[in-house]
Design a protein around this motif. Structure first.
Motif, PDB file in Angstrom:
ATOM      1  N   ARG A  24       1.139  49.137  64.722  1.00  0.00           N
ATOM      2  CA  ARG A  24       1.301  47.699  64.902  1.00  0.00           C
ATOM      3  C   ARG A  24       0.467  47.224  66.079  1.00  0.00           C
ATOM      4  O   ARG A  24       0.333  47.938  67.092  1.00  0.00           O
ATOM      5  N   LEU A  25      -0.067  46.005  65.939  1.00  0.00           N
ATOM      6  CA  LEU A  25      -0.712  45.388  67.081  1.00  0.00           C
ATOM      7  C   LEU A  25       0.338  45.217  68.173  1.00  0.00           C
ATOM      8  O   LEU A  25       1.518  45.056  67.892  1.00  0.00           O
ATOM      9  N   PRO A  26      -0.087  45.228  69.426  1.00  0.00           N
ATOM     10  CA  PRO A  26       0.912  45.146  70.499  1.00  0.00           C
ATOM     11  C   PRO A  26       1.632  43.806  70.492  1.00  0.00           C
ATOM     12  O   PRO A  26       1.168  42.845  69.882  1.00  0.00           O
ATOM     13  N   ILE A  66      -0.829  47.280  60.744  1.00  0.00           N
ATOM     14  CA  ILE A  66      -2.176  47.689  60.349  1.00  0.00           C
ATOM     15  C   ILE A  66      -2.030  49.003  59.595  1.00  0.00           C
ATOM     16  O   ILE A  66      -1.621  50.026  60.174  1.00  0.00           O
ATOM     17  N   ASP A  67      -2.340  48.981  58.313  1.00  0.00           N
ATOM     18  CA  ASP A  67      -2.179  50.184  57.486  1.00  0.00           C
ATOM     19  C   ASP A  67      -3.355  51.135  57.679  1.00  0.00           C
ATOM     20  O   ASP A  67      -4.509  50.718  57.739  1.00  0.00           O
ATOM     21  N   GLU A  68      -3.026  52.400  57.743  1.00  0.00           N
ATOM     22  CA  GLU A  68      -4.065  53.435  57.753  1.00  0.00           C
ATOM     23  C   GLU A  68      -4.540  53.674  56.318  1.00  0.00           C
ATOM     24  O   GLU A  68      -3.789  53.411  55.371  1.00  0.00           O
ATOM     25  N   HIS A 109       4.546  39.229  55.564  1.00  0.00           N
ATOM     26  CA  HIS A 109       4.800  40.587  55.112  1.00  0.00           C
ATOM     27  C   HIS A 109       4.546  41.638  56.163  1.00  0.00           C
ATOM     28  O   HIS A 109       4.743  42.810  55.920  1.00  0.00           O
ATOM     29  N   ALA A 110       4.056  41.232  57.318  1.00  0.00           N
ATOM     30  CA  ALA A 110       3.572  42.249  58.235  1.00  0.00           C
ATOM     31  C   ALA A 110       4.481  42.466  59.433  1.00  0.00           C
ATOM     32  O   ALA A 110       4.207  43.323  60.239  1.00  0.00           O
TER      33      ALA A 110
END
Lengths: 474, 480
Positions: free
Chosen positions: A410-412, A419-421, B350-351
């Motif tokens: 995750r972004l901070p 953010i998917d790998e 969704h995130a």
């Protein structure tokens, strides 16, 4: 006594014929349910109304087809939409309509199946063009061609004629690129509708046009997409050669298909990345679910989809998929809850394929995303269980389901976006200019060779069937 | 059952309406209802005379039936059984007329989200009578009339219930039963979302009979007891007197002392721009450059967007704010010490890790802004040359990328010179962005409640007065 009986009879009759108060309620009146075309004054408004009616009929019709017969048949305009187009367009004729309304009026005439008026309108429009004004002429012919190709039902013959006229206009890069797009659509629609002669002509024209593209033009960003159109044309022209090769062995077939791509893309033989002919890697997933609809008794229990934070990994199938010695179809799916009809098309086609080719192994390959509709974001095991319920329980897709647990960070704070790998299955089945796209299917032969990769649905069903028949009988 | 004495429906009455309405449904399927009942007591006066007084009561019931995927809806304002049944029949007729889209995708049960418990009910508001409003209006206009001025004003007290419910939903957990020869699945009991709230507002404008001066004061909230009508009247009258015979000055950039109402009018546009999705799509003012590696637009979340003394937040259960809430509304801090902390979603994103993260408060007419300790007189005395602004009006958003707005000053604009108010000034048009203003702060005062411009919903804000540099006035206007 008589009066008593008469009075009683009167009371009984009154009770018998008395309407209910609710039925007699007049404060709430029937809503209007007739189409009042008089309110639409321009061709554009009429066209918009026609399309609204078409869409409101087509969607339930498609659902009914999917639920009952598993087929879609939408090459004709729904009768209510046709009726609306005819009534609304009745006030105009091809001879008299204002040419300022050329675009929407032409489209409306075609929806109303007034092809004669459409032709008259086109003749009038072309008569106003200066023979030296190539730019305007190109625009008009392009509009005519695209209109004929996009109305319901589409008119391939007039579209082809318009493209012939377009081709006679002096060449520029922009016009050539436009021609590729329109011819590509013409080829696609002709192929889907079985108009083989027209499809072959379109493919040959694309092929001929490709030979005139300069190196500078190939450096244009748009060429990355248009070279796929060229490839499709080569693919169409050599389709039966490909099938003949496939009857012999996979290597000859793959060489022919890859040659088409190398010719279209100018990629070097040692650098070309293309799925056909490559070895299919085993699918790696944490969660596997077998399908009752497929009659699959081999693998695996479903995972407990509760809110248990501990991840339960289910036993992967042994041998791994795609299974060696079996013909496999693998569907890479994501976001089907947003794609609606397009996914239903895939389910319906998959079920028909399964009925006719029960020995073909079907696998849905997907991954967790961290969300599911309006649910509280589920942990991976719970999300996998929801996906199982969706595809296997509700839609009864006769396929095994492989759900990969996507690694992410995750972004901070305070952004916290996920953010998917990259997922291994996606990476292993993506080749250069051919990444894995949702709703694509990969056809894998018994020896693990990828035979075909592309969109899967009723429009490509014929191709998949031809390939499956050869593989099955080989 | 008919409401006779009560002005608004109670919870039991809403449940009774729900039960009866759901009982009229035929052919299965859920029945959705939204039941609103309201009472409004209003009084309007102009030229020192009451021109309108009203006591309005209304009931609105919206009914939606869903049968085999087809939906139909109707409305009624009657609660007798005959009318409810007729409304249900009308909705069901709509279902048959319009072909529905059957549900063909898997739909798990929606999660039950917590409903905040806000403090938005005031007995003082609900018990205010028509007589009381009339007496107050007379008091408010008497002094104005004695001073030879004209007053116009509006006061409103309202009480509302809002109830939403879905009845007839088949139970996902109970097993089927047999009813005769037919298998049926029992329905879950309906769950009512029931809220009541009150609204109160009082505003007054005082103008010179020759149109050479104007003053205004107003307050809104849910609690009438917190609104001092007399104080508002005195303030409006004083502002009118102080604004008589204004002079024209050159437009330009000025140091301004914005009274709380003016701050609210401007900052509202900033609050309404605090959306996450446009920023994630790359749209200013809260988007950053595209990150090629991650393939997304960065946002300004976590970055400084205002002066460090600025904190803007909202808590739906804040007793001083008082708003009508929805499920999953949680306390949110938009800007904390000048740093952008939260951007709102208008649909689940969704995130984010939790569903509640996706739905912070969307009632952007209500917020609490931090302040300081400098009073307005102190701000004035520390100003060499500037303008004191009462409020802003007719504000239009010119550019969403910078939240650049244009509007007019109104009801009191004064020139400050060497620490004193020297003269009244003609109104001017401003063109300014709240982002720029909140980055050009000199001083802040104590936050106070202001008048909210929202209509038909309880809303209020706590906003401080501010002193800011280089506020842009672009032209003069003749309106007083």
């Amino acid at each position: 006594m008589r009066m008593w009986i008469t009075g009683l009879a009167a009371v009984l009759m009154a009770v018998a014929v008395r309407p209910t108060l609710a039925d007699a309620q007049t404060r709430l009146t029937w809503p209007p349910n007739t189409f009042d075309i008089a309110q639409y004054l321009t061709a554009e408004e009429c066209l918009a109304a026609t399309l609204r009616i078409r869409d409101s009929v087509d969607i339930p019709h498609s659902l009914e087809q999917y639920l009952s017969r598993l087929t879609f048949d939408q090459v004709v305009l729904a009768p209510p939409a046709l009726d609306a187009a005819r009534k609304c367009s009745a006030r105009w004729t091809g001879e008299a309509v204002d040419l300022e309304e050329f675009g929407p009026t032409l489209t409306l005439f075609l929806y109303a199946q007034r092809d004669h008026d459409a032709e008259v309108l086109i003749r009038r429009r072309l008569a106003t063009l200066s023979p030296n004004d190539d730019s305007t002429r190109a625009g008009v012919f392009d509009s005519i061609a695209s209109t004929y190709l996009t109305v319901t039902p589409f008119r391939l013959g007039p579209a082809e004629q318009a493209l012939d006229s377009f081709a006679r206009i002096p060449r520029t890069t922009a016009r050539v690129f436009l021609q590729f797009e329109r011819l590509g659509l013409l080829l696609y629609l002709a192929d889907v509708t079985g108009d083989t002669a027209r499809a072959r002509r379109a493919a040959e024209r694309i092929s001929g046009l490709a030979s005139t593209v300069t190196e500078i033009e190939k450096g244009h960003p748009l060429w990355q997409y248009l070279r796929v159109v060229v490839y499709r044309a080569y693919d169409y022209l050599t389709w039966f050669d490909q099938l003949d090769s496939l009857r012999v062995n996979n290597a000859r077939y793959a060489a022919l298909v890859r040659a088409n791509w190398m010719k279209a893309s100018d990629e070097r033989r040692d650098l070309v990345q293309f799925p056909v002919g490559e070895q299919a890697k085993p699918i790696e997933s944490e969660f596997w679910f077998s399908s009752r609809a497929a009659g699959d008794s081999s693998v695996v229990r479903s995972v407990n989809g509760g809110t248990n934070a501990a991840i339960e990994k289910s036993r992967a199938p042994n041998p791994p998929r795609p299974t060696a010695g079996r013909i496999s179809l693998m569907f890479f799916l994501t976001n089907c809850h947003q794609l609606g009809l397009r996914c239903w098309d895939l389910y319906a086609t998959g079920k028909r394929i399964h009925q006719d080719f029960p020995d073909v192994e079907l696998t849905i390959v997907t991954q967790t995303t961290g969300y599911f509709l309006d649910q509280e974001p589920p942990p991976p095991a719970a999300e996998a269980e929801l996906l199982r319920q969706w595809w296997l329980d509700f839609h009864e897709v006769p396929a095994m389901l492989a759900v990969t647990q996507t690694q992410f960070w995750r972004l901070p704070e305070p952004d916290r976006r996920r953010i998917d790998e990259p997922v291994t299955n996606i990476t292993q089945y993506s080749f250069g200019s051919w990444p894995v796209q949702s709703l694509n299917a990969y056809l894998v032969d018994r020896d693990g060779t990828i035979i075909h990769a592309g969109p899967f649905g009723r429009e490509t069903e014929r191709r998949f069937r031809q390939l499956l028949t050869i593989l099955k009988n080989r | 059952m008919t409401v006779v004495d009560e002005r608004i429906l109670t919870r039991a009455e809403c449940m009774d309406i729900t039960t009866r309405t759901a009982g009229f449904a035929r052919d299965g399927g859920p029945t959705d209802l939204v039941i609103n009942s309201s009472w409004n007591g209003e009084l309007r006066w102009a030229r020192n005379r009451v021109s309108l007084t009203s006591d309005r009561r209304n009931i609105q019931i919206w009914i939606r039936r869903t049968i085999d995927g087809s939906t139909g809806q109707s409305w009624t304002n009657q609660i007798d059984s005959t009318s409810l049944e007729s409304a249900v029949r009308a909705a069901e007729r709509m279902c048959r007329i319009k072909p529905g889209v059957k549900v063909v995708d898997f739909q798990p049960p929606s999660p039950t989200l917590p409903l905040p418990k806000p403090t938005i009910w005031s007995d003082a508001t609900y018990n205010a009578t028509t007589q009381m409003r009339g007496d107050l209006a007379r008091v408010l206009s008497e002094e104005t009339e004695a001073r030879g001025m004209l007053s116009a004003g509006f006061m409103k007290m309202a009480g509302t219930t809002s109830c939403s419910v879905q009845a007839g939903v088949e139970s996902a957990t109970a097993s089927t039963e047999r009813a005769g020869t037919k298998e049926v699945r029992p329905v879950d009991p309906p769950v009512l979302l029931y809220q009541t709230h009150t609204m109160a507002e009082c505003s007054m404008t005082v103008r010179h009979p020759n149109g050479v001066g104007s003053g205004w004061a107003g307050r809104s909230g849910y609690d009438w007891a917190a609104i001092d009508g007399a104080a508002l009247a005195s303030l409006a009258l004083q502002k009118c007197i102080d604004s008589l015979n204004p002079v024209a000055i050159e437009p330009g950039r000025y140091t301004v002392v914005l009274e709380p109402q003016a701050v609210y009018d401007l900052v509202l546009f900033l609050i309404r721009a605090l959306f996450r999705l446009p920023a994630e799509a790359g749209n200013p003012p809260f988007a950053l450059e595209y990150d090629q590696a991650l393939k997304l637009f960065r946002t300004k979340l976590g970055l400084k967007v205002a002066d460090e003394r600025v904190t803007i937040s909202h808590d739906p259960e804040d007793p001083l704010l008082g708003i009508q809430t929805r499920p999953a509304q949680m306390p949110v801090t938009w800007i904390e010490h000048g740093i952008l902390k939260t951007l709102a979603n208008d649909r689940p994103s969704h995130a984010l890790p939790k569903l509640n993260d996706n739905l912070p408060s969307l009632w952007r007419n209500s917020f609490r802004m931090s302040g300081g300790s400098t009073s307005v007189p102190d701000m004035i005395s520390s100003t060499t040359r500037g303008l004191l602004v009462t409020r802003l009006s007719n504000i239009t958003l010119l550019d969403s990328g910078s939240i650049l707005c244009t509007g007019l000053t109104r009801d009191g604009l004064w020139l400050i010179e060497k620490g004193k108010i020297t003269k009244a000034v003609k109104n001017m048009r401003f063109t300014e962005s709240p982002l720029f203003v909140l980055n050009n702060l000199q001083d802040l005062g104590m936050p106070v409640p202001v008048f909210s411009t929202a209509r038909d919903e309880p809303a209020s804000a706590l906003v401080p007065p501010i002193k800011a540099n280089d506020f842009s006035f672009t032209s003069m206007i003749d309106a007083v």
